[in-house]
Write an enzyme that holds these catalytic residues in place. Structure first.
Site, PDB file in Angstrom:
ATOM      1  N   GLN A  84     -37.508  25.366  12.424  1.00 49.72           N
ATOM      2  CA  GLN A  84     -38.369  24.439  11.704  1.00 49.72           C
ATOM      3  C   GLN A  84     -37.787  23.034  11.528  1.00 49.72           C
ATOM      4  O   GLN A  84     -38.553  22.054  11.487  1.00 49.72           O
ATOM      5  CB  GLN A  84     -38.758  25.035  10.353  1.00 49.72           C
ATOM      6  CG  GLN A  84     -39.588  26.315  10.515  1.00 49.72           C
ATOM      7  CD  GLN A  84     -40.024  26.908   9.199  1.00 49.72           C
ATOM      8  OE1 GLN A  84     -40.760  26.288   8.447  1.00 49.72           O
ATOM      9  NE2 GLN A  84     -39.566  28.125   8.920  1.00 49.72           N
ATOM     10  N   CYS A 206     -38.063  21.507   2.630  1.00 47.01           N
ATOM     11  CA  CYS A 206     -37.651  20.191   3.111  1.00 47.01           C
ATOM     12  C   CYS A 206     -38.507  19.074   2.520  1.00 47.01           C
ATOM     13  O   CYS A 206     -39.332  18.467   3.205  1.00 47.01           O
ATOM     14  CB  CYS A 206     -37.693  20.123   4.629  1.00 47.01           C
ATOM     15  SG  CYS A 206     -36.895  18.627   5.284  1.00 47.01           S
ATOM     16  N   ALA A 354     -32.988  24.693   5.485  1.00 47.19           N
ATOM     17  CA  ALA A 354     -32.145  25.566   6.312  1.00 47.19           C
ATOM     18  C   ALA A 354     -30.678  25.447   5.906  1.00 47.19           C
ATOM     19  O   ALA A 354     -29.926  26.430   5.948  1.00 47.19           O
ATOM     20  CB  ALA A 354     -32.317  25.212   7.790  1.00 47.19           C
ATOM     21  N   CYS A 387     -30.590  17.216   3.217  1.00 52.67           N
ATOM     22  CA  CYS A 387     -31.738  16.606   3.881  1.00 52.67           C
ATOM     23  C   CYS A 387     -31.265  15.437   4.738  1.00 52.67           C
ATOM     24  O   CYS A 387     -30.886  14.398   4.195  1.00 52.67           O
ATOM     25  CB  CYS A 387     -32.757  16.110   2.852  1.00 52.67           C
ATOM     26  SG  CYS A 387     -34.138  15.194   3.597  1.00 52.67           S
TER      27      CYS A 387
END
Length: 444
Positions: A84, A206, A354, A387
């Site tokens: 992703q 996210c 993630a 991020c």
């Protein structure tokens, strides 16, 4: 998709020494496993992992190595594994859709059992899962790793079949939809008009992605010399752009510098593709905003088997979203001690990335093994979230923080978290996927 020769024009040059240094750091990340390597442990425990995404797969590999005699079962109907973090790159025309696609089976250890069905119900009292076909799966210990559900149906008028048509994009919807979003964004930045960017009021994976795509659209218009024909309009769901105050202020400054128009406390609830209007709930009532291109990001909630079970938060701000009610440090369920949650499904204040999974998985491994063998666990999760906040093609800020909104840089003195850096961009475009794949194998 952008051709390689075009990318060379878009991206600034990097020295050979800088590239090699980055490659070395990426390789180091890929082989580093949080926590000390431990010996194999003998147990006949029956462990079920609900979900085969990043968290479930990584944990399956680690637990099968640590406890080779345990019975480990994954329940999930997904045949494809989706990387992703790559969706934004696909939606920027930098990668093809297949960049994010692999087969679920290629990441799972041979020693586990994979039930290729979705769960329909979880009964924590009876300690069993019911699959879509009615199969009953019992467990001694359960790991919730379901990920989350993109609730596009809660946006009136929205249908995924619209993506790529008439200026409608949806980066989160999947790799193929991200590729269609790129086609729509590319056409929009050629022609001009109003670009409308949104984010939901729910917790979300996210949370920097809505900002990234806003920056990328602006950047493409500038590179095409069409920025004068493009209006960038961002509808923030709350009174801020990012949950970490210092990062919020930096993003606000960049938005101002680049001439973005921002509306706060705007939550999208409907879309009219024919009229090209998006409807928002605001403190002053419903409000319509026009668009020529829009990135639709839906509310995000827990999958139904968790959301509508006793495992979800029953009270508080997450009660209607369905996240698993776990202790934010141990990731153990507060009412069912044999159940843990890892990844997006965990009802904790941070951690739906993630990179967060990379640090949550060892905690659940340690906590679970300690419980099975009657020992004291040594690892806890501090809310680490990362991020790589892209601000243009070839530049990003590597933002890392914890539950207390403290910045927690992995490379202090090397990568400044609030500076737009080329090396931070390469961490996103090159090093991150190698680290992610190593994590899936239980090696990071």
């Amino acid at each position: 998709m952008i051709k390689p020769e075009d990318k060379k024009m878009l991206l600034p040059n990097m020295s050979r020494r800088g590239f090699l240094a980055l490659a070395a750091s990426g390789s180091a990340l890929a082989v580093t496993r949080p926590g000390a390597q431990a010996e194999s442990l003998k147990t006949k425990a029956n462990i079920v992992i609900l979900g085969s995404g990043a968290a479930g797969t990584a944990l399956a590999n680690r637990l099968s190595e640590r406890m080779p005699n345990a019975t480990i079962t994954i329940v999930d109907g997904r045949k494809r594994h989706l990387y992703q973090p790559g969706f934004t790159l696909i939606a920027a025309g930098l990668k093809p859709a297949e960049y994010s696609v692999s087969k679920t089976e290629q990441w799972l250890p041979d020693t586990i059992k994979w039930i290729e069905e979705y769960a329909s119900e979880v009964d924590p009292v009876a300690k069993k899962i019911t699959t879509a076909s009615g199969t009953k799966v019992t467990y001694d210990y359960l790991i919730l790793a379901t990920g989350l559900k993109l609730d596009f149906n809660s946006i009136e008028g929205m249908d995924l079949g619209l993506v790529g048509k008439d200026g409608i994009g949806a980066v989160y919807a999947g790799p193929e939809h991200a590729e269609k979003t790129w086609q729509a964004m590319d056409a929009f930045t050629d022609k001009g008009g109003i670009g409308l960017f949104t984010r939901p009021a729910t917790e979300m994976k996210c949370a920097g992605a809505p900002l990234k795509y806003t920056f990328l659209t602006d950047d493409y218009a500038r590179k095409k010399d069409t920025r004068g024909k493009v209006k960038i309009h961002y509808a923030a769901h709350s009174k801020s752009l990012f949950s970490v105050p210092i990062v919020n202020e930096k993003v606000r400054m960049l938005f101002d510098e680049r001439g973005f128009e921002t509306d706060y406390d705007h939550v999208m609830v409907a879309i009219d593709p024919g009229k090209k209007l998006a409807t928002f709930n605001t403190p002053d009532g419903r409000k319509d905003l026009p668009y020529d291109f829009i990135n639709v990001i839906p509310p995000m909630v827990a999958p139904d088997p968790v959301r509508f079970s006793d495992l979800a938060w029953q009270t508080g701000k997450w009660a209607n979203q369905g996240w698993a009610e776990v202790d934010k440090y141990t990731l153990r369920h507060v009412r069912y001690s044999e159940i843990f949650a890892v990844g997006d499904i965990a009802g904790v204040p941070k951690g739906k990335t993630a990179a967060s999974v990379k640090w949550q998985v060892p905690v659940v491994e340690d906590q679970l093994i300690a419980q099975i063998f009657g020992k004291e666990a040594t690892q806890t999760y501090n809310g680490y979230t990362s991020c790589p906040l892209i601000t243009r093609v070839g530049r990003a800020m590597l933002v890392e923080f914890d539950y207390n909104n403290n910045l927690t840089p992995s490379f202090p003195g090397i990568i400044a978290p609030l500076e737009e850096l080329w090396i931070s961009w390469l961490m996103k475009e090159i090093a991150l996927k190698a680290t992610y794949n190593a994590m899936l194998r239980g090696r990071a």
